[in-house]
Enzyme design. Structure first.
Site, PDB file in Angstrom:
ATOM      1  N   ASP A 166      28.871 -31.599  19.906  1.00 29.60           N
ATOM      2  CA  ASP A 166      29.369 -30.628  18.927  1.00 29.60           C
ATOM      3  C   ASP A 166      28.227 -30.099  18.051  1.00 29.60           C
ATOM      4  O   ASP A 166      27.382 -30.876  17.590  1.00 29.60           O
ATOM      5  CB  ASP A 166      30.408 -31.335  18.043  1.00 29.60           C
ATOM      6  CG  ASP A 166      31.167 -30.371  17.153  1.00 29.60           C
ATOM      7  OD1 ASP A 166      31.862 -29.490  17.687  1.00 29.60           O
ATOM      8  OD2 ASP A 166      31.056 -30.490  15.919  1.00 29.60           O
TER       9      ASP A 166
ATOM     10  N   GLU B 159      19.680 -44.647  31.338  1.00 28.45           N
ATOM     11  CA  GLU B 159      19.853 -46.090  31.568  1.00 28.45           C
ATOM     12  C   GLU B 159      21.013 -46.341  32.525  1.00 28.45           C
ATOM     13  O   GLU B 159      21.200 -47.439  33.015  1.00 28.45           O
ATOM     14  CB  GLU B 159      20.164 -46.813  30.241  1.00 28.45           C
ATOM     15  CG  GLU B 159      19.000 -46.892  29.293  1.00 28.45           C
ATOM     16  CD  GLU B 159      19.423 -47.316  27.882  1.00 28.45           C
ATOM     17  OE1 GLU B 159      20.601 -47.711  27.672  1.00 28.45           O
ATOM     18  OE2 GLU B 159      18.571 -47.228  26.978  1.00 28.45           O
TER      19      GLU B 159
HETATM   20  C1  NOJ Z   1      32.678 -26.830  16.954  1.00 24.83           C
HETATM   21  C2  NOJ Z   1      34.026 -27.278  17.386  1.00 24.83           C
HETATM   22  O1  NOJ Z   1      34.295 -26.773  18.668  1.00 24.83           O
HETATM   23  C3  NOJ Z   1      34.979 -26.792  16.339  1.00 24.83           C
HETATM   24  O2  NOJ Z   1      36.317 -26.969  16.732  1.00 24.83           O
HETATM   25  C4  NOJ Z   1      34.680 -27.513  15.055  1.00 24.83           C
HETATM   26  O3  NOJ Z   1      35.499 -26.988  14.031  1.00 24.83           O
HETATM   27  C5  NOJ Z   1      33.221 -27.348  14.645  1.00 24.83           C
HETATM   28  N1  NOJ Z   1      32.321 -27.516  15.740  1.00 24.83           N
HETATM   29  C6  NOJ Z   1      32.851 -28.359  13.584  1.00 24.83           C
HETATM   30  O4  NOJ Z   1      32.818 -29.645  14.121  1.00 24.83           O
END
Ligand code: NOJ
Ligand code: CA
Length: 568
Positions: free
Chosen positions: A223, A278
């Site tokens: 993310d 790993e």
């Molecule tokens: C990207 C994620 O796909 C989204 O849903 C989220 O709100 C933001 N990152 C923050 O984590």
């Protein structure tokens, strides 16, 4: 291309051990709270997913990407993580997770876990400890705390705005009850940014990667992979100075933005790669990085995460020239990085593509996330939406995507041709973008409404209770039960296309075939496999060849508008 996929020639346990399994995988994203609810509390859960493994197997996907399933207060749909090494009790427990993972693997499906390293939730033990500890303490050093400006520290350290709207800084109350420092949060205030220059944070995430890899997780979706490292040397630039320097989440191209896409973020992923390697086969990763196209290859490097999302098609109009340019460029970039390309039309952050393509052109503007404008749109005036055209184009675009070399990422419900849900009452909305950006963004709830499995009954078969986001009355028409076994249904179309893709996929080359009809994209893969898309509205002559599948009915020897066909 150096690292050519061999998926098509491997089977059974050989395929499970293939280090290249991800290169041309079809990956299905599950947003767990909205997939299937096993216990009737209105929230989709892990056991619900396990129960649907036969459905996933029949769909013909290679991997599931599971959006966050960790303990969370759901301030941002689970992207606010309380504990990185546990399962949200609302969704189940670690034993349920292991059972799901085993069931997926037994069905030949890999499991990719979403990992959220940029921020924890404000309920994480670390953050609670930071609040209870004094300024300058080690506990505060796990996050980004700063004194405010002004006589009494009452002005935030900078005027930066959160991606979700409102300030990117929140003031805390010190343990002695006095107004105190501020912490940085690029997203919601419940998502404090972690301090990645702190070795403890780095080590703890390596532990988390091993924790899930040891449990059989095959890969990670990372993310906001481009935000982790920050240069917050004083004075912090104002938002005006930043925008004058042409900053933005996808426009800043020299690595000098204070928090987006800094060069040193890749030092983190080199360490992650060592952990991935790993394991046998090595764990994979795909970066969610809304960066300038010229900088994407760094995330996709084999010494780093190995693959990066490309959101270009998702932001494009349904337009032959635009598609061709994007495909050509991304395949070249993938070759440069040594990764395979990625393709995606829908996910949990954007308006579903069946709806987008039914809106007046300007697709990107309807879809784009994190640009301050996007995620909007389900609120478009109903008269501007052509549902039939949207679905027709969505199917054509999807079939084109499934013929491309690289990984195809699908989002739950798109195989049903689901439309974005526009009619969610304000009182039922959940997305922080709706609340933090009132009147500007409608938020992302419209693509997160729980799936319809049955044509009627409680929550259309999602579970025995009322779904956590309201499903509209028309959802039943899109239900799995309404489409299962029905010739021409979107579900059967996806099943057939995914099956063919699995059978046909071999090496990763693509060759354009020039076509005299404007608005037609025609390309050839290996072994005579071809894909032809008519982006226009009038039918054109169908090139010669055996028809393998088409996204809509063919018109004798003609390829109707807004339709894709595969030939051999
Ligand atoms: C990207 C994620 O796909 C989204 O849903 C989220 O709100 C933001 N990152 C923050 O984590
Ligand atoms: Ca449940």
């Amino acid at each position: 291309m150096s690292n050519t996929a061999t998926l098509a020639t491997l089977s059974g346990s050989d395929a499970a051990a293939d280090p290249n399994w991800w290169r041309q995988a079809s990956v299905y994203q599950i947003y767990p709270r909205s997939f299937s609810d096993s216990n009737g509390d209105g929230i989709g859960d892990i056991k619900g997913i396990t129960a649907k493994v036969p459905y996933l197997k029949a769909l013909g996907i290679d991997a599931v990407w599971l959006s966050p399933f960790y303990p969370s207060a759901l301030a941002d749909g689970g992207y606010d993580v309380d504990d990185y090494r546990d399962v949200d009790p609302k969704l189940g427990n670690l034993a349920d997770f292991d059972e799901m993972s085993a069931a997926l693997h037994a069905a030949g499906i890999k499991l990719i876990a979403d990992i959220v390293p940029n921020h924890s939730s404000n309920r994480h033990e670390w953050f609670k400890e930071a609040l209870a500890s004094p300024r300058g303490s080690d506990a505060r050093e796990r996050y980004i705390f700063r004194d405010g400006k002004g006589e009494n520290g009452e002005i935030p350290p900078s005027d930066w705005e959160s991606v979700f709207g409102g300030p990117a800084w929140e003031r805390i109350t010190e343990p002695d009850g006095t107004p105190g420092q501020w912490y940085m949060h690029i997203f919601a205030k419940e998502q404090p940014d972690l301090n990645w220059s702190n070795r403890e944070i780095r080590d703890d995430f390596l532990k988390t990667l091993r924790f899930w890899s040891d449990r059989g997780v095959d890969g990670f979706r990372v993310d906001v992979a481009h935000a982790l490292t920050k240069d917050l040397t004083e004075p912090l630039l104002s938002k005006l100075e930043l925008s004058e320097a042409n900053t933005g989440t996808d426009g800043f191209i020299d690595g000098s933005h204070p928090f987006w896409d800094r060069d040193e973020v890749h030092e983190i992923y080199v360490e992650w790669r060592e952990v991935f390697n790993e394991y046998n086969p090595p764990r994979t990763a795909v970066a969610e990085a809304w960066v300038h196209a010229s900088r994407r290859a760094r995330y996709a490097s084999p010494q780093g995460l190995g693959q990066a999302f490309n959101f270009d098609l998702l932001q494009a109009d349904f337009d032959a020239d635009e598609f061709r340019e994007i495909i050509t460029r991304n395949l070249a970039e993938a070759t440069e990085s040594g990764a395979s390309s990625t393709w995606v039309f829908s996910n949990h952050d954007v308006v579903r593509h069946a709806t987008r393509y039914g809106l007046p052109q300007g697709g990107g503007k309807h879809a784009k996330g994190q640009d301050g404008k996007g995620w909007l749109l389900a609120g478009a005036p109903a008269e501007e939406l052509d549902i039939e055209l949207g679905l027709r184009r969505a199917r054509a675009a999807t079939l084109l995507m499934l013929a491309l070399p690289g990984s195809a990422y699908l989002y739950q419900g798109e195989e049903l041709g689901l439309q974005e849900v526009g009619e969610i009452p304000d009182s039922e909305r959940q997305d922080p973008t709706f609340f933090r950006n009132k009147g500007v963004e409608i938020g992302r709830d419209g693509c997160r409404v729980p799936l319809p499995w049955e044509t009627e009954g409680s929550s259309f078969g999602f579970g025995a209770g009322r779904a956590h986001l309201p499903q509209p009355e028309w959802f039943g028409r899109y239900a799995v039960a309404a489409q299962d076994g029905q010739e021409g249904s979107t579900l059967e179309f996806y099943r057939k296309a995914l099956k063919l893709r699995r059978e046909l996929q071999a090496s990763e080359e693509l060759e354009w075939v020039e076509n005299s009809d404007a608005g037609v994209l025609h390309f050839r893969r290996h072994d005579g496999w071809q894909s032809v898309t008519n982006f226009g509205s009038d039918a054109v002559d169908l090139p010669a060849g055996e028809v393998l599948i088409s996204s809509g009915p063919l018109d004798g020897g003609r390829l109707p508008g807004n339709t894709t066909v595969w030939l051999r």
